[in-house]
Design a protein around this motif. Structure first.
Motif, short mmCIF file in Angstrom:
data_model
loop_
_atom_site.label_atom_id
_atom_site.label_comp_id
_atom_site.label_asym_id
_atom_site.label_seq_id
_atom_site.Cartn_x
_atom_site.Cartn_y
_atom_site.Cartn_z
N ALA A 1 0.82 -1.21 0.00
CA ALA A 1 0.00 0.00 0.00
C ALA A 1 0.85 1.26 0.00
O ALA A 1 0.33 2.35 0.20
CB ALA A 1 -0.93 0.00 1.22
N ILE B 1 -2.44 -7.45 8.89
CA ILE B 1 -3.04 -6.51 7.94
C ILE B 1 -2.66 -6.95 6.53
O ILE B 1 -1.48 -7.17 6.24
CB ILE B 1 -2.56 -5.07 8.21
CG1 ILE B 1 -2.77 -4.69 9.68
CG2 ILE B 1 -3.27 -4.09 7.28
CD1 ILE B 1 -4.18 -4.86 10.19
N ASN C 1 -2.03 -5.07 0.90
CA ASN C 1 -2.50 -3.94 0.09
C ASN C 1 -3.33 -2.94 0.89
O ASN C 1 -4.00 -2.08 0.32
CB ASN C 1 -3.33 -4.45 -1.09
CG ASN C 1 -4.61 -5.15 -0.65
OD1 ASN C 1 -4.75 -5.55 0.52
ND2 ASN C 1 -5.54 -5.32 -1.58
N ALA C 2 -3.27 -3.03 2.24
CA ALA C 2 -4.20 -2.28 3.07
C ALA C 2 -3.51 -1.32 4.03
O ALA C 2 -2.30 -1.39 4.26
CB ALA C 2 -5.09 -3.25 3.86
N CYS D 1 -4.28 0.51 8.05
CA CYS D 1 -5.02 0.27 9.28
C CYS D 1 -4.67 1.38 10.28
O CYS D 1 -3.71 2.13 10.06
CB CYS D 1 -4.65 -1.11 9.85
SG CYS D 1 -5.51 -1.58 11.37
N TYR E 1 -12.37 -11.94 9.13
CA TYR E 1 -11.09 -11.51 8.57
C TYR E 1 -10.49 -12.58 7.67
O TYR E 1 -10.13 -13.67 8.12
CB TYR E 1 -10.12 -11.16 9.70
CG TYR E 1 -10.63 -10.04 10.58
CD1 TYR E 1 -11.15 -8.88 10.03
CD2 TYR E 1 -10.63 -10.17 11.96
CE1 TYR E 1 -11.63 -7.86 10.84
CE2 TYR E 1 -11.11 -9.16 12.78
CZ TYR E 1 -11.62 -8.01 12.21
OH TYR E 1 -12.11 -7.01 13.00
N THR F 1 -7.65 -13.21 6.55
CA THR F 1 -6.21 -13.03 6.74
C THR F 1 -5.81 -13.88 7.94
O THR F 1 -6.64 -14.56 8.54
CB THR F 1 -5.90 -11.54 6.99
OG1 THR F 1 -4.47 -11.36 7.09
CG2 THR F 1 -6.54 -11.04 8.27
N LYS G 1 -9.81 7.20 0.97
CA LYS G 1 -11.06 6.54 0.56
C LYS G 1 -12.21 7.41 1.06
O LYS G 1 -12.12 7.99 2.14
CB LYS G 1 -11.16 5.14 1.19
CG LYS G 1 -12.44 4.37 0.90
CD LYS G 1 -12.47 3.08 1.70
CE LYS G 1 -13.77 2.32 1.53
NZ LYS G 1 -13.86 1.65 0.22
N TRP H 1 -9.52 -2.44 8.43
CA TRP H 1 -8.58 -1.87 7.47
C TRP H 1 -9.34 -1.48 6.21
O TRP H 1 -10.49 -1.89 6.00
CB TRP H 1 -7.46 -2.85 7.12
CG TRP H 1 -7.92 -4.09 6.43
CD1 TRP H 1 -8.34 -4.22 5.13
CD2 TRP H 1 -8.04 -5.40 7.00
NE1 TRP H 1 -8.70 -5.52 4.85
CE2 TRP H 1 -8.53 -6.26 5.98
CE3 TRP H 1 -7.77 -5.93 8.26
CZ2 TRP H 1 -8.75 -7.63 6.20
CZ3 TRP H 1 -8.00 -7.28 8.47
CH2 TRP H 1 -8.47 -8.10 7.46
N ILE H 2 -8.69 -0.68 5.36
CA ILE H 2 -9.23 -0.38 4.04
C ILE H 2 -8.12 -0.53 3.01
O ILE H 2 -6.93 -0.46 3.35
CB ILE H 2 -9.82 1.05 3.94
CG1 ILE H 2 -8.71 2.11 4.10
CG2 ILE H 2 -10.95 1.25 4.93
CD1 ILE H 2 -9.11 3.50 3.65
N VAL H 3 -8.50 -0.71 1.76
CA VAL H 3 -7.54 -0.65 0.65
C VAL H 3 -7.58 0.79 0.13
O VAL H 3 -8.63 1.26 -0.30
CB VAL H 3 -7.91 -1.64 -0.46
CG1 VAL H 3 -6.97 -1.48 -1.66
CG2 VAL H 3 -7.88 -3.07 0.07
#
Length: 545
Positions: free
Chosen positions: A30, A187, A190-191, A193, A207, A209, A263, A285-287
């Motif tokens: 990211a 995480i 690509n994210a 947090c 999740y 992950t 975002k 988290w977000i991308v």
């Protein structure tokens, strides 16, 4: 540091509310250069913290390590020292492992006053004993499980050049059979947090992950009656924390603002506002819509909710000069009714701030750098401190300086000297500080490839020489920063003395033909304050026609 700091002495519990600390995380996929970034604003009034250093070492069997509480400095006794420990400077070690924290408090019944290891000691023990983030999680959890964890609910950022993790931990309230509960979530690469004094890990089954946790993470919650559903529905924060208006508006809003830079977070605005009880919770988290740079991380650490519904530039509390800071406590009372202040990421009570940059594609002592400053991130230039450094800059480790002893050789005091001049006359004076700050930040970032190339070339034949080169470079930049900040302090008092402004030309203060200072400019109130004053006072100050 801690949201509620509990100190047990002579059976007396003292709670100090701090609502402190912010951590931002960007995984390697990211970021613009493939770094893992992790940041930490350590916020606590009266906090005076040096850039710590723990030298690498080997230790004989039977050698003991005293556990000194990070907040109170009280001794919690001794534990066995590790056979080998690694070099640590600040919150990063020689293997580019970096650890930060924020305290969310959680269940009061979970606090174990008999536990031996506090959250701060746990971080620095792990930095001395772990080569990877995953290893650090193992060190922290095994120590807490063996010796007990005496702090409140804590969220940790644990990163290395390849992985970024968030871990939450609480004690078991002195339970004789179990010492601690914890959960750690990796995480995605690509994210991004963040966490800021509010528990963030929710339903574990959601999740996609890696999720690690203590064996008792669900059973202990069931034992206490905090969770009664099916295991697949277990939520860490649902069981181990209570999230109300304050946690959302003062804490989660900081996370929301960080995400909102990358975002459109308008969908989750009701959650951050804290007033709608059934608002949808934010994701862990977000991308991001673009990759983050070091400059992006710095800007987010300096955030005051600019351009959002939480912005601090639209009410009278900004004062005469649009100050984006508010005094604490965050809650106050007027005529029997309670009101609140906003709490942005950038805040006046920051003791230190850093952004760790972790790079897997470089020699480890060169790839890891923590960009460090003593004071509010908005009011400092971030100095590069390389993870292999063994000698701290004098300004970050000044003999004789402490929370009640000023020293003009000390960065905390010189930076606070400047920032406390700027705060009340922000719009008038901050542009001068920002110009110096940004100039230093940009110059050091521009120099970074060159100094690191020199270090990498030297590293091939003389590893210690390369480490020394970077250490000397860091210390020189810290000294340059302190010198420039002293100049800034003098400039500000001369330029803006007595709420007036002295004119300049070609970088020098103007003088009259006879040699005295040129007439000053008197800007008076800001446009906002002029209108607000007349709105409140009507014709009281109107000049007769």
């Amino acid at each position: 540091m801690r949201k509620f700091l509990t100190v047990i002495a002579a059976l007396l519990a003292i709670n100090i509310q701090a609502d402190a600390c912010t951590n931002f995380i960007a995984a390697k996929g990211a970021t613009t250069d493939g770094s893992v970034f992790c940041s930490y604003n350590a916020d606590d009034y009266g906090m005076f913290t040096k850039l710590c250093h723990y030298a690498a070492g080997t230790h004989k069997k039977g050698e003991m390590r005293e556990i000194i509480d990070y907040d109170t400095h009280a001794s919690h006794g001794f534990i066995p020292e590790a056979p080998v420990t690694y070099n640590v400077i600040g919150n990063i070690n020689e293997f580019q492992v970096s650890i930060g924290e924020t305290t969310y408090g959680g269940r009061e019944a979970c606090v174990d006053t008999t536990g031996q290891i506090d959250y701060g000691s746990l971080m620095y023990l792990a930095l001395q004993r772990a080569k990877t983030a995953r290893e650090a999680i193992g060190v922290m959890t095994s120590l807490a499980e063996k010796y007990g964890y005496n702090s409140e609910g804590e969220t940790f950022t644990i990163c290395d050049p390849n992985e970024a993790w968030i871990m939450e931990m609480q004690g078991c309230g002195g339970d004789k059979k179990q010492k601690v509960v914890w959960v750690a979530v990796r995480i995605p690469d690509n994210a991004i947090c963040a966490h800021a004094n509010c528990s963030r890990i929710g339903r574990l089954a959601d999740y996609n992950t890696e999720v690690l946790h203590s064996k008792n993470v669900i059973s202990f919650a069931k034992q206490k009656g905090w969770f009664k559903g099916k295991d697949k529905d277990f939520s860490w924060k649902g069981a181990y924390s209570e999230i109300g208006f304050g946690e959302r508006r003062w804490c989660e809003a900081r996370v929301w603002s960080f995400f909102n830079h990358f975002k459109d977070m308008s969908h989750w605005l009701p959650w951050a506002e804290g007033k709608q009880k059934d608002a949808e919770d934010m994701p862990l988290w977000i991308v991001p819509n673009r990759k983050l740079s070091l400059a992006d991380m710095e800007a987010c650490m300096r955030d005051h909710y600019e351009g959002t519904p939480f912005a601090l530039d639209n009410d009278i509390a900004q004062g005469d000069w649009a100050m984006p800071y508010r005094p604490t406590p965050l809650e106050y009372e007027v005529d029997g009714k309670k009101y609140f202040n906003e709490r942005p990421t950038s805040t006046q009570q920051t003791g230190f701030s850093y952004i760790s940059q972790l790079r897997s594609y470089m020699p480890r002592e060169i790839g890891g750098v923590t960009w460090w400053g003593n004071d509010d991130g908005n009011m400092i230039a971030y100095v590069p401190i390389y993870c292999g450094n063994t000698v701290q800059p004098e300004c970050f480790n000044t003999p004789g300086a402490d929370a009640v002893t000023f020293s003009d050789k000390n960065a905390y005091w010189v930076c606070n000297w400047v920032s406390n001049m700027v705060y009340p006359r922000y719009s008038q004076m901050f542009p001068a500080l920002k110009a110096v700050r940004d100039s230093l930040d940009k110059s050091w970032q521009a120099e970074q490839p060159g100094i690191e190339k020199r270090a990498e070339d030297l590293y091939k034949t003389n590893k210690q020489g390369a480490i020394k080169l970077l250490n000397e470079y860091s210390n020189r930049k810290a000294a340059d920063m302190l010198s420039r900040w002293k100049q800034l302090a003098i400039y500000l008092i001369v330029k803006y003395n007595d709420m007036a402004v002295k004119p300049e030309k070609d970088g020098k203060f103007e003088r009259t033909a006879t040699g005295i200072g040129a007439p000053v400019k008197r800007p008076g109130y800001t446009d906002y304050m002029r209108h607000e004053l007349i709105r409140q006072t009507g014709d009281r100050f109107k000049v007769p026609e």
